[in-house]
Scaffold this motif. Structure first.
Motif, PDB file in Angstrom:
ATOM      1  N   THR A 383       0.542  -1.291  -0.062  1.00  0.00           N
ATOM      2  CA  THR A 383      -0.232   0.247   0.685  1.00  0.00           C
ATOM      3  C   THR A 383       1.577   1.337   0.337  1.00  0.00           C
ATOM      4  OG1 THR A 383      -1.240  -0.815   1.147  1.00  0.00           O
ATOM      5  CG2 THR A 383      -2.116   1.457   0.987  1.00  0.00           C
ATOM      6  N   LEU A 387       0.335   3.690  -2.936  1.00  0.00           N
ATOM      7  CA  LEU A 387       0.276   5.097  -2.744  1.00  0.00           C
ATOM      8  C   LEU A 387       1.594   6.632  -2.831  1.00  0.00           C
ATOM      9  CD1 LEU A 387      -2.326   4.600  -0.413  1.00  0.00           C
ATOM     10  CD2 LEU A 387      -2.769   4.805  -2.881  1.00  0.00           C
ATOM     11  N   HIS A 462      -3.578   5.364   3.990  1.00  0.00           N
ATOM     12  CA  HIS A 462      -4.343   6.133   2.899  1.00  0.00           C
ATOM     13  C   HIS A 462      -4.026   7.868   3.764  1.00  0.00           C
ATOM     14  CE1 HIS A 462      -6.020   4.291  -0.848  1.00  0.00           C
ATOM     15  NE2 HIS A 462      -5.473   2.854   0.150  1.00  0.00           N
ATOM     16  N   ASP A 471      -4.967  14.686  -0.889  1.00  0.00           N
ATOM     17  CA  ASP A 471      -4.613  13.528  -1.441  1.00  0.00           C
ATOM     18  C   ASP A 471      -5.395  13.486  -2.756  1.00  0.00           C
ATOM     19  OD1 ASP A 471      -6.245  11.111  -1.774  1.00  0.00           O
ATOM     20  OD2 ASP A 471      -8.097  11.740  -0.779  1.00  0.00           O
TER      21      ASP A 471
END
Length: 474
Positions: A383, A387, A462, A471
């Motif tokens: 992850t 990202l 996240h 974001d």
């Protein structure tokens, strides 16, 4: 007469005398019962409240014991002059401080704390069953202090496990059980002595061990790291004769010391007539390649103290760790009456763990948790890579229950932590692991993953991405 009718209507699990005591105490503290006020007699108050005299008497005795009232012979109980007007208004200040902290730090949803473990997979039913069995079979014996070194049966099981899994060569008599690694390091520091002794430590290294050594008067010699662990040449130059290391998973960087460097370290100990303290934490959780034998298993000269713990594999709250002493230090331990130290771990827990290991549950649990933590680490790393990509560098992914993350966004450590907290996620500083904190890396944080679910790991990453890079998914 004190009006306590509302007291009896209040629902509470506390005993009635405690409720009565707390009520009167509150009235005294807020000034509604000023100094020199005479309290009702036990009889009159019990009649007024329709409660027993014993209840009132217990409440009054507590007030007397804590100094809120004074007993005057043949007169009664009187409120003491507590000089409340001279006290600072700390309740308001304290409340305001808590409110400010709450505003600055919203509730944390995702806590990447190293040291937290996956309690969901703890074999509670098996542990409860063995606990009950232990109590049934040994209830009388378990009520006494027990062997200062630890329960003989558990030490025998640990010796067998260590020989099979880490190649450790020892008898059960060489094993000492204690309530955590830090306690055992404190005992060891006393054995080694503080007079003119220095101890070499990896730089950076485990700050919990460093603190123990400092408290016991040992002089620290920070030794820098190379890509494969401790810098051996600088270890020689330090003139230290004691070295504390974490070779199976260097803390905090996570590199594994290769075999050739382990042999160099053992040669150093032979050359310097030195002692190696091998903290083999997280050795059960290696995800890349085969485990390398412990230093103790390679040491033919009895110069290595071996340390391990059950905290990461079972539960930290059990507080069970162990130390394998070389025979010369064991003799020193006995000579200086360290056997007079009472055992710090519950005999009940020790006996339950002995049954857990003897019946094969321990190794089965290790296999299961290795798989669980490997999956969690894989989710964490994939992850992060998905990202953040090249905006971060992941360090220490071969083993253990944490990684380090070097973040390339211009923020320093405290900014990274603060911005993450604003998004409801907590990560941790790395700078305290340096003895010389001025040399610490400035843009790095520690991320532990043991205590989070895989879903929360993804959500937490996240959150970190939003905090540090914005974001772009919205």
């Amino acid at each position: 007469m004190i009006d306590l009718t509302l007291l009896l209507k209040r629902e509470s699990e506390e005993p009635l005398y405690t409720q009565l005591y707390q009520y009167i105490k509150k009235e005294i503290m807020n000034g509604k019962l000023p100094a020199q006020t005479r309290l009702p007699s036990i009889r009159s108050l019990s009649v007024h409240l329709h409660i027993s005299r014993n209840t009132v008497d217990l409440a009054y005795q507590q007030l007397l014991a804590e100094g809120y009232v004074l007993s005057k012979p043949r007169s009664g109980l009187y409120v003491m002059d507590l000089q409340l007007d001279t006290l600072p208004s700390s309740p308001h200040v304290r409340k305001q401080g808590l409110e400010d902290h709450a505003l600055a730090h919203p509730s944390i949803q995702y806590n990447f704390r190293y040291g937290d473990v996956d309690a969901e997979h703890f074999p509670l039913a098996t542990w409860r069953k063995l606990s009950n069995l232990s109590l049934q079979q040994n209830h009388q014996a378990l009520f006494s202090y027990g062997d200062p070194l630890g329960e003989p049966g558990l030490r025998m099981e640990i010796a067998k496990y260590l020989h099979g899994s880490r190649g450790v060569n020892c008898s059960s008599d060489q094993i000492m059980i204690g309530a955590g690694i830090q306690y055992l390091l404190a005992v060891l520091s006393g054995l080694l002595g503080a007079n003119n002794h220095s101890i070499a430590m990896e730089e950076p290294g485990y700050d919990g061990a460093r603190t123990i050594f400092q408290h016991h008067g040992l002089q620290l010699s920070p030794i820098p790291l190379e890509t494969d662990g401790l810098h051996i040449q600088q270890l020689y130059e330090s003139q230290s004769r004691i070295a504390y290391i974490t070779p199976s998973h260097q803390f905090p960087y996570g590199m594994v010391m290769p075999l050739h460097k382990r042999m160099q370290l053992l040669k150093w100990a032979a050359d310097q007539n030195g002692i190696i303290i091998e903290d083999d934490y997280d050795s059960e959780f290696r995800y890349v390649g085969k485990p390398i034998p412990s230093l103790q298993s390679l040491d033919s000269h009895q110069r290595t103290v071996y340390l391990g713990t059950f905290s990461k594999c079972l539960l930290p709250s059990l507080r069970i760790a162990y130390m394998v002493l070389p025979k010369n230090l064991l003799e020193l331990h006995n000579k200086h009456n360290y056997r007079l130290y009472d055992q710090t771990v519950s005999r009940f827990h020790q006996n339950t763990l002995e049954l857990f290991m003897r019946n094969g549950h321990w190794e089965a649990h290790i296999r299961k948790m290795r798989k669980v933590y490997r999956q969690k680490q894989s989710i964490l790393i994939s992850t992060i890579q998905q990202l953040m990509g090249s905006n971060v560098t992941i360090i220490g992914e071969d083993a253990g229950l944490h990684i380090l993350l070097r973040v390339h966004n211009g923020m320093h450590e405290q900014q990274l932590i603060a911005t993450a907290e604003k998004e409801g996620t907590r990560v941790y500083p790395v700078s305290p692991f340096w003895a010389q904190q001025a040399q610490a890396e400035q843009s790095m944080v520690q991320i532990g993953f043991g205590g989070l679910s895989m879903e929360d790991i993804q959500k937490g990453v996240h959150s970190l991405h939003r905090a540090w890079f914005g974001d772009g998914e919205r």
